[in-house]
Scaffold this motif. Structure first.
Motif, PDB file in Angstrom:
ATOM      1  N   GLN A  41       0.851  -1.182   0.000  1.00  0.00           N
ATOM      2  CA  GLN A  41       0.000   0.000   0.000  1.00  0.00           C
ATOM      3  C   GLN A  41       0.888   1.233   0.000  1.00  0.00           C
ATOM      4  O   GLN A  41       1.860   1.326   0.748  1.00  0.00           O
ATOM      5  CB  GLN A  41      -0.963   0.004   1.168  1.00  0.00           C
ATOM      6  CG  GLN A  41      -0.371  -0.166   2.547  1.00  0.00           C
ATOM      7  CD  GLN A  41      -1.450  -0.108   3.610  1.00  0.00           C
ATOM      8  OE1 GLN A  41      -2.283   0.809   3.602  1.00  0.00           O
ATOM      9  NE2 GLN A  41      -1.471  -1.071   4.502  1.00  0.00           N
ATOM     10  N   HIS A  42       0.541   2.160  -0.873  1.00  0.00           N
ATOM     11  CA  HIS A  42       1.354   3.352  -1.074  1.00  0.00           C
ATOM     12  C   HIS A  42       0.485   4.588  -0.813  1.00  0.00           C
ATOM     13  O   HIS A  42      -0.420   4.886  -1.602  1.00  0.00           O
ATOM     14  CB  HIS A  42       1.892   3.402  -2.502  1.00  0.00           C
ATOM     15  CG  HIS A  42       2.668   2.176  -2.884  1.00  0.00           C
ATOM     16  ND1 HIS A  42       3.894   1.875  -2.348  1.00  0.00           N
ATOM     17  CD2 HIS A  42       2.376   1.170  -3.756  1.00  0.00           C
ATOM     18  CE1 HIS A  42       4.344   0.748  -2.873  1.00  0.00           C
ATOM     19  NE2 HIS A  42       3.443   0.306  -3.734  1.00  0.00           N
ATOM     20  N   PRO A  43       0.738   5.308   0.281  1.00  0.00           N
ATOM     21  CA  PRO A  43      -0.018   6.543   0.530  1.00  0.00           C
ATOM     22  C   PRO A  43       0.306   7.591  -0.537  1.00  0.00           C
ATOM     23  O   PRO A  43       1.476   7.907  -0.785  1.00  0.00           O
ATOM     24  CB  PRO A  43       0.471   6.987   1.910  1.00  0.00           C
ATOM     25  CG  PRO A  43       1.121   5.783   2.510  1.00  0.00           C
ATOM     26  CD  PRO A  43       1.686   5.008   1.369  1.00  0.00           C
ATOM     27  N   LEU A  44      -0.727   8.111  -1.178  1.00  0.00           N
ATOM     28  CA  LEU A  44      -0.548   9.159  -2.195  1.00  0.00           C
ATOM     29  C   LEU A  44      -1.031  10.510  -1.691  1.00  0.00           C
ATOM     30  O   LEU A  44      -0.472  11.547  -2.049  1.00  0.00           O
ATOM     31  CB  LEU A  44      -1.313   8.785  -3.474  1.00  0.00           C
ATOM     32  CG  LEU A  44      -0.915   7.463  -4.142  1.00  0.00           C
ATOM     33  CD1 LEU A  44      -1.762   7.228  -5.383  1.00  0.00           C
ATOM     34  CD2 LEU A  44       0.568   7.449  -4.488  1.00  0.00           C
ATOM     35  N   ILE A  45      -2.072  10.509  -0.880  1.00  0.00           N
ATOM     36  CA  ILE A  45      -2.612  11.738  -0.294  1.00  0.00           C
ATOM     37  C   ILE A  45      -2.945  11.436   1.162  1.00  0.00           C
ATOM     38  O   ILE A  45      -3.582  10.419   1.461  1.00  0.00           O
ATOM     39  CB  ILE A  45      -3.879  12.217  -1.029  1.00  0.00           C
ATOM     40  CG1 ILE A  45      -3.571  12.500  -2.510  1.00  0.00           C
ATOM     41  CG2 ILE A  45      -4.459  13.470  -0.367  1.00  0.00           C
ATOM     42  CD1 ILE A  45      -4.811  12.811  -3.339  1.00  0.00           C
ATOM     43  N   THR A  46      -2.504  12.285   2.068  1.00  0.00           N
ATOM     44  CA  THR A  46      -2.829  12.108   3.481  1.00  0.00           C
ATOM     45  C   THR A  46      -3.713  13.260   3.943  1.00  0.00           C
ATOM     46  O   THR A  46      -3.816  14.288   3.281  1.00  0.00           O
ATOM     47  CB  THR A  46      -1.550  12.057   4.330  1.00  0.00           C
ATOM     48  OG1 THR A  46      -0.795  13.268   4.136  1.00  0.00           O
ATOM     49  CG2 THR A  46      -0.682  10.862   3.932  1.00  0.00           C
TER      50      THR A  46
END
Length: 457
Positions: A33-38
């Motif tokens: 899983q790759h966070p793109l927007i937090t």
């Protein structure tokens, strides 16, 4: 499984793009899983492993998240559920973010910036700027992938089923970037997947020009057939919606693309042994099909003879990169002519297999089969089916001949001079169709069976 994986296990089988329908899911795991927007509205790119019957497939999920009770009403249809996210421990509402233009707009921003850093890389193909600030809309009707249209400028195809490596759609479309017969590519998104202990750059999505004036080839052909059936015409050429000119132009466009691919990518010639191996593979598929679909058995002898004849071809058979899944639904008619789409091949097949060289006559055979489908599918349940059957055969024959003429005129191998090879590819495609229809659309099974009977006659 985590709460998120449990939710995904219930949600994924209901999606149009899920390729494992009909078999129970044994296990679901989030591989990466790759966070793109937090922030309050979050976006993560998930690689999800789905295990079924001792094998597994990887799928891409754009996962949106927000605090419970904060999901906007227009996104209610995209909701997956509420769960505690394992990395933070906080409870969030999660949903399919492909439907959220506030989040997907950021994907376009990062492609425009040519952001090649980090585990997820956003690449712009050329120096031409990519417009940003455009809202996205999910295209309906697509099955194996999900495409987002940004304004009237771009379409971002997100590949749901993931295989390690560069997707053939990106590979071939960029090779054909200057061709008038493809939609211009503008960029792509990629990340690394593991494959037998190796790290392999893998295509997640591809950004192309959106052809806003385009009409789907299947729709155009269907309109022609409907005009023929409803207009009281005695022959296809007398109908106002005669499609043969378009079929001829499509044949020419197809040949031009094949010639372009052959000039820019590797080519080869099949050895006699390779031809025999190809024939053997076709015969094996026929055996499986006749076991599963007994109604194919009366034609097995004719089909086997065509495949045996392929093994005896003594002239060289050139092979090259081809489309691989070619039919009327993979082409569109624009104001300037035909455009070919979706060079991905069969999404359920590993990338390496889809990159194998094949005869361009395989694509020709696929389109010829599509003409038969276009002519016959509107007869299912038609009150005048028996009376219109001869018109259906005439429409298919006229457009098949026009396509082949256009293909040969533009420099492609003349199908009429390679009938043994073409017949084998067309029969092989029809055998595949028999199994597909038997499993998915039993009422359509008569289409490939009737076509086989006509071809054998």
């Amino acid at each position: 499984m985590t709460q998120l994986e449990t939710l995904l296990a219930g949600w994924i089988p209901k999606q149009r793009w899920f390729g494992g329908k009909g078999a129970p899911i044994d296990h679901v795991a989030v591989e990466a899983q790759h966070p793109l927007i937090t922030g309050e509205q979050g976006l993560r790119l998930l690689v999800v492993d789905v295990a079924q019957d001792g094998s597994f497939a990887r799928y891409q999920v754009l996962l949106g998240s927000c605090p419970p009770g904060r999901l906007r009403s227009e996104l209610s249809h995209a909701a997956i559920g509420e769960c505690r996210l394992p990395e933070s421990g906080e409870t969030r509402t999660v949903y399919d973010a492909a439907h959220d233009p506030e989040l997907t707009g950021r994907l376009l921003d990062r492609i425009a910036d040519d952001d090649g850093t980090g585990p997820v890389r956003f690449r712009r193909l050329s120096e031409t700027p990519v417009r940003t600030g455009l809202r996205s809309l999910v295209l309906t009707g697509e099955q194996s992938n999900t495409s987002l249209v940004y304004g009237e400028d771009y379409v971002l195809k997100t590949f749901r089923r993931l295989w390690p490596g560069r997707n053939p759609d990106l590979e071939l479309t960029t090779t054909l970037a200057e061709s008038p017969f493809v939609a211009r590519p503008h960029g792509w998104i990629e990340a690394d997947l593991t494959d037998q202990g190796r790290t392999v750059g893998t295509t997640l999505a591809m950004l192309q020009e959106y052809l806003r004036s385009a009409t789907d080839g299947w729709v155009l052909a269907g309109t022609s057939v409907r005009d023929l059936y409803e207009g009281g015409h005695s022959a296809p050429e007398s109908a106002g919606g005669d499609f043969s000119w378009e079929a001829q132009r499509l044949g020419s466009a197809t040949a031009s693309v094949h010639l372009d691919l052959a000039s820019k990518l590797p080519t080869d010639v099949l050895t006699p042994q390779a031809l025999r191996d190809l024939s053997t593979a076709m015969i094996s598929r026929l055996h499986r099909a006749t076991e599963e679909v007994p109604s194919l058995e009366p034609y097995a002898g004719t089909l086997r003879a065509a495949f045996d004849a392929l093994a005896e071809v003594d002239s060289p058979l050139p092979v090259q990169r081809v489309h691989g899944d070619y039919h009327l639904g993979q082409v569109v008619r624009t104001d300037t002519g035909w455009v070919l789409l979706d060079f991905e091949g069969e999404p359920a097949v590993p990338v390496g297999e889809r990159q194998r060289l094949s005869s361009p006559l395989r694509d020709v055979a696929g389109m010829l089969r599509s003409f038969d489908y276009a002519a016959r599918h509107q007869l299912i349940g038609h009150t005048a089916e028996e009376e219109l059957a001869s018109l259906a055969r005439a429409w298919a024959r006229r457009n098949r001949e026009a396509f082949c003429a256009g293909y040969a005129f533009a420099g492609g191998a003349d199908p009429h001079k390679h009938e043994t090879v073409l017949r084998a590819f067309e029969y092989d495609k029809a055998v595949y169709e028999v199994m597909y229809e038997a499993h998915n659309r039993p009422s359509w099974l008569r289409i490939p069976l009737d076509s086989i009977a006509a071809l054998a006659g």
